[in-house]
Scaffold this motif. Sequence first.
Motif, PDB file in Angstrom:
ATOM      1  N   GLY A 273       0.810  -1.209   0.000  1.00  0.00           N
ATOM      2  CA  GLY A 273       0.000   0.000   0.000  1.00  0.00           C
ATOM      3  C   GLY A 273       0.843   1.258   0.000  1.00  0.00           C
ATOM      4  O   GLY A 273       0.527   2.244  -0.684  1.00  0.00           O
ATOM      5  N   LEU A 274       1.922   1.262   0.762  1.00  0.00           N
ATOM      6  CA  LEU A 274       2.828   2.412   0.777  1.00  0.00           C
ATOM      7  C   LEU A 274       3.388   2.666  -0.615  1.00  0.00           C
ATOM      8  O   LEU A 274       3.415   3.813  -1.098  1.00  0.00           O
ATOM      9  N   ILE A 275       3.820   1.601  -1.284  1.00  0.00           N
ATOM     10  CA  ILE A 275       4.387   1.748  -2.622  1.00  0.00           C
ATOM     11  C   ILE A 275       3.337   2.276  -3.594  1.00  0.00           C
ATOM     12  O   ILE A 275       3.616   3.178  -4.406  1.00  0.00           O
ATOM     13  N   LEU A 276       2.128   1.731  -3.534  1.00  0.00           N
ATOM     14  CA  LEU A 276       1.071   2.169  -4.445  1.00  0.00           C
ATOM     15  C   LEU A 276       0.732   3.641  -4.252  1.00  0.00           C
ATOM     16  O   LEU A 276       0.592   4.398  -5.227  1.00  0.00           O
ATOM     17  N   ALA A 277       0.604   4.064  -2.999  1.00  0.00           N
ATOM     18  CA  ALA A 277       0.248   5.460  -2.740  1.00  0.00           C
ATOM     19  C   ALA A 277       1.378   6.392  -3.154  1.00  0.00           C
ATOM     20  O   ALA A 277       1.133   7.486  -3.687  1.00  0.00           O
ATOM     21  N   ALA A 306       3.367   1.055 -11.209  1.00  0.00           N
ATOM     22  CA  ALA A 306       3.957   1.417  -9.917  1.00  0.00           C
ATOM     23  C   ALA A 306       5.449   1.140  -9.875  1.00  0.00           C
ATOM     24  O   ALA A 306       6.173   1.738  -9.075  1.00  0.00           O
ATOM     25  N   VAL A 307       5.934   0.250 -10.739  1.00  0.00           N
ATOM     26  CA  VAL A 307       7.370  -0.046 -10.777  1.00  0.00           C
ATOM     27  C   VAL A 307       8.168   1.218 -11.086  1.00  0.00           C
ATOM     28  O   VAL A 307       9.317   1.355 -10.661  1.00  0.00           O
ATOM     29  N   GLY A 308       7.563   2.158 -11.795  1.00  0.00           N
ATOM     30  CA  GLY A 308       8.252   3.403 -12.120  1.00  0.00           C
ATOM     31  C   GLY A 308       8.649   4.210 -10.911  1.00  0.00           C
ATOM     32  O   GLY A 308       9.576   5.024 -10.979  1.00  0.00           O
ATOM     33  N   ALA A 309       7.968   4.004  -9.785  1.00  0.00           N
ATOM     34  CA  ALA A 309       8.302   4.739  -8.560  1.00  0.00           C
ATOM     35  C   ALA A 309       9.311   4.000  -7.701  1.00  0.00           C
ATOM     36  O   ALA A 309       9.787   4.539  -6.704  1.00  0.00           O
ATOM     37  N   MET A 310       9.653   2.748  -8.068  1.00  0.00           N
ATOM     38  CA  MET A 310      10.509   1.916  -7.225  1.00  0.00           C
ATOM     39  C   MET A 310      11.979   2.090  -7.566  1.00  0.00           C
ATOM     40  O   MET A 310      12.359   2.082  -8.748  1.00  0.00           O
TER      41      MET A 310
END
Length: 383
Positions: A273-277, A306-310
């Motif tokens: 959830g943290l990653i998604l938000a 969402a991988v783009g934010a990781m």
Amino acid sequence: MLENTIAAIGPLDESAMRAARERQSRLTKPVGSLGALEELAVRLAGLAGDCPPPLPEPAAVAIFAGDHGVHAQQVTPWPQEVTAQMIGNFLAGGAVVNAFARQAGASVTVVDVGVATPLAGGVPADPAPEGATGAGLPRPRAEKAGPPRLVAANVRPGTRDMTVTAALTRDEARSAVEIGARVADDLIDGGARILLTGDMGIGNTTPSAALIAAFTGVDPAETTGRGTGVDDATYDRKVSVVRAALSRHRPDPTDPLGTLAAVGGLEHAALAGLILAAAARRTPVLLDGVIAVSAALAAAAFAPAAVGAMVAGHCSAEPGARVALRHLGLDPLIDLGLRLGEGTGALLALPVVTGAVRVLHEVATFDSAGVAEKGPGNGVEGT
């Protein structure tokens, strides 16, 4: 909340990435001489939709803590009570994550999302090992960002034993995911420009191995490691436990909520959830070790963009970490053989991320510095 968060996640901004690559080509250095840092800066520009992207300062570490019913299968020699005791150590400032956070100037937030042992008065008394900070010795100075804080958001006191039944109900898994998303929103609203994942939960490498096997299709023998350093007999039991849980539940990797419920932990769901938000808010997330990357697989199953934010902070010594990172297409920034968790590897990698972005902000171009570009008989030589 979950559906709205997923709907807000978009792809990286191609125009900002082109601008970042073009700027990299004009900086006073040979093109490509900063290796992986150049592409990292380009990706962060695409995430922000701007070149240069914002500096990843201030940073916030979120440590999600939970216990695991599979502990009953003797997958670790550590007693379950250590989870709650380590929360006390985090809040007292005496853990490795605190030392690294002080060095980085990062805030530390501890979230009880599923600890089994009651936290009397919010934190167990005098939890640190004999001779360590918090056991009668002076506490270290507070982090620049303030002392660690505790968020009480316990969904249930630990998961169920995944070899007997599903670790969580779908509703419990959803609650944990949404708690993680709310923590991300709170930290970003409070000024954080990068989030770092942390975790605490005795036995949590076992559900991590199960999640990685479920989402990647790789055999549990390749996703299961020795965690805190278990002996051969315990390791063999761990592999069997993971295999038995997957055989019982047969989780569907296209159903991330169901997979988290079947074989995950409350901290895994909250980290997803943290990653998604964060992805929805176009804020980078610096991933720690095997628990974080197993949760990242769930986040990617919810929303591939969402991988783009990781950003992969480091490569854990746990074998499942490499499997997960390969599946996500992420290269770790550092590899020091770490296997502690807590957010320690992500904190050590934080200066690398900051440096990558700072180059785009501060390094002069050939024109502005009056430096000749590479050409016949001239240019800047690199090594």
